[in-house]
Design a protein around this motif. Structure first.
Motif, PDB file in Angstrom:
ATOM      1  N   MET A   1       0.784  -1.069  -0.079  1.00  0.00           N
ATOM      2  CA  MET A   1       0.106  -0.069  -0.101  1.00  0.00           C
ATOM      3  C   MET A   1       0.953   1.258  -0.077  1.00  0.00           C
ATOM      4  SD  MET A   1      -3.147  -0.556  -0.123  1.00  0.00           S
ATOM      5  CE  MET A   1      -4.060   0.630   0.917  1.00  0.00           C
ATOM      6  N   SER A   2       0.469   2.352  -0.466  1.00  0.00           N
ATOM      7  CA  SER A   2       1.079   3.471  -0.611  1.00  0.00           C
ATOM      8  C   SER A   2       0.443   4.814   0.036  1.00  0.00           C
ATOM      9  CB  SER A   2       1.464   3.824  -2.192  1.00  0.00           C
ATOM     10  OG  SER A   2       1.844   5.216  -2.154  1.00  0.00           O
ATOM     11  N   ALA A   3       1.111   5.499   0.599  1.00  0.00           N
ATOM     12  CA  ALA A   3       0.281   6.657   1.377  1.00  0.00           C
ATOM     13  C   ALA A   3       0.427   7.828   0.351  1.00  0.00           C
ATOM     14  CB  ALA A   3       0.938   7.206   2.654  1.00  0.00           C
ATOM     15  N   LEU A   4       1.088   7.750  -0.802  1.00  0.00           N
ATOM     16  CA  LEU A   4       0.986   8.932  -1.736  1.00  0.00           C
ATOM     17  C   LEU A   4      -0.035   9.272  -2.223  1.00  0.00           C
ATOM     18  CD1 LEU A   4       3.596  10.625  -2.439  1.00  0.00           C
ATOM     19  CD2 LEU A   4       3.750   9.258  -4.479  1.00  0.00           C
ATOM     20  N   PRO A   5      -1.063   8.543  -2.794  1.00  0.00           N
ATOM     21  CA  PRO A   5      -2.216   9.306  -3.203  1.00  0.00           C
ATOM     22  C   PRO A   5      -3.028   9.947  -2.228  1.00  0.00           C
ATOM     23  CG  PRO A   5      -2.176   6.964  -3.870  1.00  0.00           C
ATOM     24  CD  PRO A   5      -1.097   7.090  -2.957  1.00  0.00           C
ATOM     25  N   VAL A   6      -3.233   9.626  -1.135  1.00  0.00           N
ATOM     26  CA  VAL A   6      -3.634  10.404   0.341  1.00  0.00           C
ATOM     27  C   VAL A   6      -2.983  11.538   0.577  1.00  0.00           C
ATOM     28  CG1 VAL A   6      -4.506  10.108   2.490  1.00  0.00           C
ATOM     29  CG2 VAL A   6      -4.492   8.056   1.146  1.00  0.00           C
TER      30      VAL A   6
END
Lengths: 137, 131
Positions: free
Chosen positions: B106-111
């Motif tokens: 999972m990646s926090a970058l879009p959020v």
């Protein structure tokens, strides 16, 4: 049906798969190349935008400030040339994205990993340059 | 070259081509290419943010409060820097996960990007009604 084309599922199958996978390979690699082109064109446009501002303001107030703004753009243009040459060369040696001689399959990734690092580093430099160019003013 | 290295079904042992440097089986080339395109899309996002920052800071004549203008420009460039640092790391971690057959991280970058852009929009809205 004249029956002039007997179905040969056994022998034909591997060749069909080969053809299909190579055409799909061409599309996939080509899409990726187009994504590269979009990215590099955008990079060039943003660099020009930044450069235009640097030249205009540099003309009004010549000094060190203009160089601080010009330097990232120059670095960026050099890196852009390196990336374009790398992509063109690799696209040619891999038979337009169909066949990489070293692995026998389509080139993946289309550019080498260092090119990915370079393009993100250069974008980061440009962002830092934009931020720094505003701070003294 | 191994006999079972069909690009559409299996993979190639790393060592044949090293694209990131980790153990595991090289994934289907289409996944690698899709990963590359995703990376490039992130870079374009960062470049669009930089273009917006240049426009706000230098090009467009805005009669905003100077602090608001500077804050928006720096927020946009900061977001772009975060993306340009994170994008290659993300590319590498996805590539490693695909080689080992693990679920993608999972990646926090879009959020982060969405919240950042939303904040900038809010400040622009406030700034353009403030002065």
């Amino acid at each position: 049906m004249t029956g002039t084309e007997p179905r040969q599922p056994g022998p034909r199958r591997p060749r069909e798969r080969g053809v299909r996978s190579s055409s799909a390979a061409g599309l996939q690699a080509e899409r990726t190349l187009l994504a590269w082109q979009r990215t590099l064109i955008l990079l060039f446009a943003v660099a020009l935008l930044h450069l235009r501002d640097a030249l205009q303001n540099g003309g009004a107030q010549p000094g060190d400030g203009a160089w601080y703004r010009l330097l990232p753009a120059m670095v960026l243009l050099v890196a852009l040339g390196v990336l374009v040459v790398h992509l063109r060369r690799r696209w040619r040696t891999t038979d337009h994205g169909v066949h990489d001689d070293r692995t026998g399959r389509p080139p993946a990734p289309v550019a080498r990993p260092w090119a990915l690092v370079l393009v993100s580093a250069v974008s980061g430099v440009l962002a830092v340059g934009v931020a720094v160019s505003t701070l003294p003013a | 070259m191994a006999a079972g290295s069909d690009p559409s079904t299996g993979g190639v042992q790393t060592g044949d081509e090293r694209s990131g440097g980790s153990r595991g089986v090289e994934p289907d080339y289409r996944f690698t290419l899709a990963n590359e395109r995703t990376f490039l899309a992130w870079i374009r996002t960062a470049l669009a943010l930089i273009a917006g920052a240049v426009a706000v800071l230098h090009l467009v004549p805005l009669d905003w409060h100077a602090g608001v203008q500077l804050a928006i420009g720096l927020a946009l460039t900061g977001l772009a820097i975060v993306i340009t640092v994170y994008a290659p790391l993300r590319w590498l971690s996805v590539q490693k996960a695909m080689r080992r057959g693990r679920p993608l991280p999972m990646s926090a970058l879009p959020v982060i990007t969405a919240v950042g852009v939303a904040l900038v929009c809010g400040v622009v809205l406030i700034g353009s009604y403030w002065l």
